[in-house]
Write an enzyme that holds these catalytic residues in place. Sequence first.
Site, PDB file in Angstrom:
ATOM      1  CB  ALA A  68     -67.978  64.414 -52.850  1.00  0.00           C
ATOM      2  CE  LYS A 126     -68.314  67.698 -42.747  1.00  0.00           C
ATOM      3  NZ  LYS A 126     -68.798  66.839 -41.749  1.00  0.00           N
ATOM      4  CG  ASP A 152     -71.290  67.313 -35.117  1.00  0.00           C
ATOM      5  OD1 ASP A 152     -72.070  67.380 -35.738  1.00  0.00           O
ATOM      6  OD2 ASP A 152     -71.553  68.121 -33.912  1.00  0.00           O
ATOM      7  CB  SER A 153     -68.013  70.898 -37.977  1.00  0.00           C
ATOM      8  OG  SER A 153     -68.412  70.714 -39.445  1.00  0.00           O
ATOM      9  CE  LYS A 211     -63.223  75.527 -45.053  1.00  0.00           C
ATOM     10  NZ  LYS A 211     -64.720  75.785 -45.499  1.00  0.00           N
ATOM     11  NE  ARG A 217     -64.917  68.916 -41.602  1.00  0.00           N
ATOM     12  CZ  ARG A 217     -65.597  70.133 -42.033  1.00  0.00           C
ATOM     13  NH1 ARG A 217     -64.898  71.448 -43.098  1.00  0.00           N
ATOM     14  NH2 ARG A 217     -66.595  70.439 -41.548  1.00  0.00           N
TER      15      ARG A 217
HETATM   16  P1  IMP Z   1     -71.896  68.694 -40.316  1.00  0.00           P
HETATM   17  O1  IMP Z   1     -71.150  68.050 -41.947  1.00  0.00           O
HETATM   18  O2  IMP Z   1     -72.657  67.447 -39.415  1.00  0.00           O
HETATM   19  O3  IMP Z   1     -70.441  68.840 -39.388  1.00  0.00           O
HETATM   20  O4  IMP Z   1     -72.468  69.743 -40.351  1.00  0.00           O
HETATM   21  C1  IMP Z   1     -72.167  70.989 -39.903  1.00  0.00           C
HETATM   22  C2  IMP Z   1     -72.394  71.988 -40.172  1.00  0.00           C
HETATM   23  O5  IMP Z   1     -71.546  73.183 -39.812  1.00  0.00           O
HETATM   24  C3  IMP Z   1     -72.346  72.584 -41.905  1.00  0.00           C
HETATM   25  O6  IMP Z   1     -73.122  71.803 -42.486  1.00  0.00           O
HETATM   26  C4  IMP Z   1     -72.050  74.040 -42.077  1.00  0.00           C
HETATM   27  O7  IMP Z   1     -73.186  74.838 -42.157  1.00  0.00           O
HETATM   28  C5  IMP Z   1     -70.996  74.580 -40.710  1.00  0.00           C
HETATM   29  N1  IMP Z   1     -69.924  74.489 -41.403  1.00  0.00           N
HETATM   30  C6  IMP Z   1     -68.955  73.515 -40.599  1.00  0.00           C
HETATM   31  N2  IMP Z   1     -67.625  73.491 -41.581  1.00  0.00           N
HETATM   32  C7  IMP Z   1     -68.157  74.911 -41.963  1.00  0.00           C
HETATM   33  C8  IMP Z   1     -67.017  75.257 -42.628  1.00  0.00           C
HETATM   34  O8  IMP Z   1     -65.282  74.845 -43.065  1.00  0.00           O
HETATM   35  N3  IMP Z   1     -67.189  75.876 -43.181  1.00  0.00           N
HETATM   36  C9  IMP Z   1     -68.570  76.460 -43.852  1.00  0.00           C
HETATM   37  N4  IMP Z   1     -69.563  75.939 -42.931  1.00  0.00           N
HETATM   38  C10 IMP Z   1     -68.980  75.401 -41.516  1.00  0.00           C
END
Ligand code: IMP
Length: 197
Positions: free
Chosen positions: A11, A13, A70-71, A176, A182
Amino acid sequence: MKRMIFATGNAGKMKEIRMIMADTDYEVLSMKEAGVDIDIEENGSTYEENALIKARAVAAVTGDTVLADDSGLEIDYLNKEPGVQSARYMGEDTPYAIKNANLISRLEGVPDEQRTARFVCAIAAVLPDGRELTTRATIEGRIGYEEKGNHGFGYDPIFFVPEFGKTTAELTEEEKNQVSHRGKALELMKKELNRTT
Ligand code: IMP
């Protein structure tokens, strides 16, 4: 209005992408709102590959523009761990208090200048005509010595940003979004979409 589906169940995102796309002619829908209910295995080895896997899977069942992200967190001293495995590091269901404490303990005795880290985000888009686009952005910081702040999620409480003198968990959501990996990758994607569609 053109429809855009953001391939996430998160939610936070959805809120962020809606804020960023508010001045475009896209109506942004979540997978649930678009009636898409599929399980997607993120087995790529890069952020771009994983974002494309998610976007392609949703695009295969809709005719709309699909975006996915993806992050992850890269810690230089730990050879860029947890990296693309960030969500799955120590197990998907392990509380972040435990993951964060573990990373801090792996950096025990490591001085400030070697605690450098970054959050990375790739955004992928699959367009109705099959074209694919990707963007990537980062935010640079350092791993702290204890958790600080209670905004955000995940690794935010240990990600210290020297310019702000705060962790990303101590920034407001708006602050942020303006500087985050992102937020910046989404802004780049908005420009790409404006240029190419
Ligand atoms: P995704 O949702 O598959 O991209 O998962 C990326 C993971 O990276 C998340 O579950 C967090 O563990 C970490 N992550 C990515 N962006 C952030 C952020 O902005 N803050 C804190 N952790 C993040």
